[in-house]
Design an enzyme around this catalytic site. Structure first.
Site, PDB file in Angstrom:
ATOM      1  N   GLU A 350       0.810  -1.228   0.000  1.00 56.72           N
ATOM      2  CA  GLU A 350       0.000   0.000   0.000  1.00 56.72           C
ATOM      3  C   GLU A 350       0.840   1.273   0.000  1.00 56.72           C
ATOM      4  OE1 GLU A 350      -3.890  -1.454   2.523  1.00 56.72           O
ATOM      5  OE2 GLU A 350      -2.126  -0.898   3.663  1.00 56.72           O
TER       6      GLU A 350
HETATM    7  C1  TNX Z   1      -4.337  -3.898   4.983  1.00 56.25           C
HETATM    8  S1  TNX Z   1      -2.733  -6.311   4.667  1.00 56.25           S
HETATM    9  C2  TNX Z   1      -3.043  -3.648   5.396  1.00 56.25           C
HETATM   10  C3  TNX Z   1      -2.779  -3.197   6.771  1.00 56.25           C
HETATM   11  C4  TNX Z   1      -4.049  -3.033   7.533  1.00 56.25           C
HETATM   12  C5  TNX Z   1      -4.972  -4.183   7.229  1.00 56.25           C
HETATM   13  C6  TNX Z   1      -6.219  -4.209   8.039  1.00 56.25           C
HETATM   14  C7  TNX Z   1      -1.685  -5.251   4.351  1.00 56.25           C
HETATM   15  C8  TNX Z   1      -0.478  -5.734   3.742  1.00 56.25           C
HETATM   16  N1  TNX Z   1      -1.950  -3.971   4.643  1.00 56.25           N
HETATM   17  O1  TNX Z   1      -2.054  -1.998   6.749  1.00 56.25           O
HETATM   18  O2  TNX Z   1      -3.737  -3.012   8.887  1.00 56.25           O
HETATM   19  O3  TNX Z   1      -5.317  -4.117   5.872  1.00 56.25           O
HETATM   20  O4  TNX Z   1      -6.959  -5.378   7.808  1.00 56.25           O
END
Ligand code: TNX
Length: 534
Positions: A350
């Site tokens: 992300e």
């Molecule tokens: C997505 S899973 C994210 C996290 C959040 C999570 C909450 C991932 C690699 N990144 O930053 O905490 O969703 O479910």
């Protein structure tokens, strides 16, 4: 024998027929016929051959930790601690060879013992495999490796009954069903992740979780040690990371961090119990805590101040500044010895605030630094766009396409698809904690996940599975436990057991059998409504 082996039914625990044995003094003792196949073992072992009868565990049993076992002391202490808890007896003096406890050796049973032994011939292709044989006069746990002995010990613990038998003999004993268990895992990587950044979890809380993981034969603990909301590991060359970045967490409550000594303690505590710790430092996004500590690392125009919310995708390291690579180099240098040169997770998810060319550039630079230091990297599947290779592990969490690209570059996968494996997804809309962006995951649907069906040629491409627990909505152990238990036990079974033996009703029966362990340890598990809890 077919996949559904001789799981003999219908024999209740204290069967009517009884066998005759004898205690040390020659008084006749009857040992009950117990059915090993009815035992509440979790995860379910590969092969169970029940032979009706039982081993009588009493306070005079001799215990042997065989020769050449480096983990002698952990096997000894775990077994002694467990038996003390279950039976009230202190059996620390019962170990062979005898030491200074002559009193015990005068009384000790010559006819009965428990032994843990290495045997190079035992399942030599299964580095975590073990065999547990329970006869009338002995319990033998054998493995070609010490890891296998540890897993065998966990199985033995699950076989000791909760109550002694006070009617069949003049002395108290705990009957353990006779038979043979031959067992080994489906996957080499059976993990859980705990996010200690969004909310910090104390050292002792992490160790208690490690005990739980080991009990269910899970062997990886991935710690998400940095994110926008907090930096949780002391880095001596960059002290403000914890001075500033360690102080914050979601909701502006008190954060925290582990000193390197404390973290090393976690790694060692886990390793003694068969678990590898994988530290994660999420980069180049999810880095607001780092840039709030060192504004020169800031790659966005956003102010370099602490963050207490739960949004994602707004922060980035300065990917085109050399200072960033000095930082990464120092970080990896300090962390590598703490995990004995093991895998380091660099996040990579992300990174919406990093331009895509910059993202690739950054990851390729990290990869170069890691290669030069001989460090194997792990990252969320997003890292597939970089020049990764067979030394890299990509963690599949949402986009299969990325995972496939990672595979095509020679990387291997750990599977954590959010809609199947995220422990922070609510069970149902009324769950007290958790999120729902990837859906709801009731216990039955957690158990019904088929990781072996996610990718073709999975034995080559997939290392195993991991259930991540993100901590935006949980602040302390009871809340963590509510989300993790009982689903973690479903993932433990998916990671260990033969998918051909899968049966949700049988799983739930064994889960109820395990319930007293959860209660004894004070685990605040969610009473999944589909289970007939006691
Ligand atoms: C997505 S899973 C994210 C996290 C959040 C999570 C909450 C991932 C690699 N990144 O930053 O905490 O969703 O479910």
């Amino acid at each position: 024998m077919g996949p559904h082996r001789t799981y003999r039914k219908a024999l209740s625990t204290l069967a009517a027929a009884l066998l005759l044995g004898s205690c040390g003094k020659g008084t006749p003792v009857v040992y009950p016929e117990l059915d090993l196949a009815e035992s509440a073992l979790l995860p379910k072992p590969r092969e169970v051959e029940a032979s009706l009868g039982s081993f009588g565990l009493d306070s005079l049993v001799r215990i042997e930790i065989g020769e050449g076992i480096a983990r002698d002391s952990i096997l000894r202490s775990e077994l002694t601690r467990f038996l003390q808890k279950r039976t009230g007896w202190d059996l620390s003096g019962n170990f062979i060879p005898e030491k200074n406890n002559l009193l015990f050796w005068k009384k000790a049973r010559k006819d009965r013992f428990i032994a843990f032994r290495l045997d190079a011939e035992l399942l030599p292709d299964q580095p975590e495999g073990y065999q547990l044989q329970a006869f009338k006069d002995s319990i033998l746990v054998t493995s070609s490796t010490e890891l296998g002995l540890l897993w065998g010990l966990q199985t033995l613990k699950q076989l000791v009954p909760w109550k002694s038998n006070d009617t069949l003999a003049e002395f108290r004993f705990y009957p353990i069903p006779e038979g043979v268990i031959r067992d080994y895992p489906e996957w080499g990587y059976r993990g859980m992740m705990l996010d200690v950044s969004r909310h910090f979890f104390e050292l002792e809380e992490v160790k208690a979780l490690i005990d739980q993981l080991a009990f269910y034969k899970m062997n990886r603990l991935h710690l998400h040690l940095s994110d926008d909301q907090g930096w949780r590991l002391e880095i001596r060359s960059w002290p403000k990371l914890t001075e500033i970045g360690g102080a914050s967490e979601v909701g502006k409550t008190e954060g925290g961090y582990y000193t390197q000594l404390e973290f090393r303690g976690i790694v060692e505590y886990a390793r003694e119990r068969g678990i590898t710790v994988i530290p994660e430092f999420d980069m180049p996004g999810h880095t607001q805590a780092a840039v709030a500590s060192y504004p020169e690392l800031n790659g966005t125009s956003r102010p370099a101040v602490p963050y207490y919310g739960t949004r994602v995708g707004f922060s980035s390291l300065a990917t085109r500044k050399e200072i960033t690579y000095t930082f990464v180099d120092d970080l990896l240098s300090e962390v590598k010895p703490l995990v004995d040169g093991g895998i380091i997770h660099i996040g990579g998810d992300e990174s919406a605030a990093t331009e895509s060319g910059d993202y690739r550039y950054f990851l390729n630079r990290i990869k170069g630094i890691a290669d030069q230091k001989g460090i194997g990297l792990m990252g969320w599947e997003d890292i597939a766009v970089a020049d990764i290779d067979s030394t890299t592990v990509a963690q599949y969490w949402t986009r299969k396409k990325n995972a496939e690209i990672a595979l095509s570059k020679g990387a291997r996968l750990v599977l954590s698809p959010a809609s199947r494996a995220y422990l922070d997804m609510k069970y149902t809309p009324t769950s007290r904690y958790g999120l729902n962006w990837a859906g709801y995951i009731p216990l039955d649907s957690a158990y019904s996940w088929q990781p072996e069906k996610e990718f073709p040629d999975y034995r080559k491409s997939v290392l195993g599975i991991e259930a991540p627990l993100w901590s935006e909505t949980i602040t302390q152990p009871d809340e963590m436990e509510y989300l993790a238990f009982p689903r973690l036990l479903a993932y433990a079974e998916l990671g260990w057991s033969d998918p051909g033996h899968k049966n949700v009703d049988d799983f739930k029966r064994r889960l109820v059998g395990i319930q007293p362990f959860l209660e004894e340890d004070g685990i605040d598990f969610f009473r999944s409504p589909s289970v007939n809890w006691k």
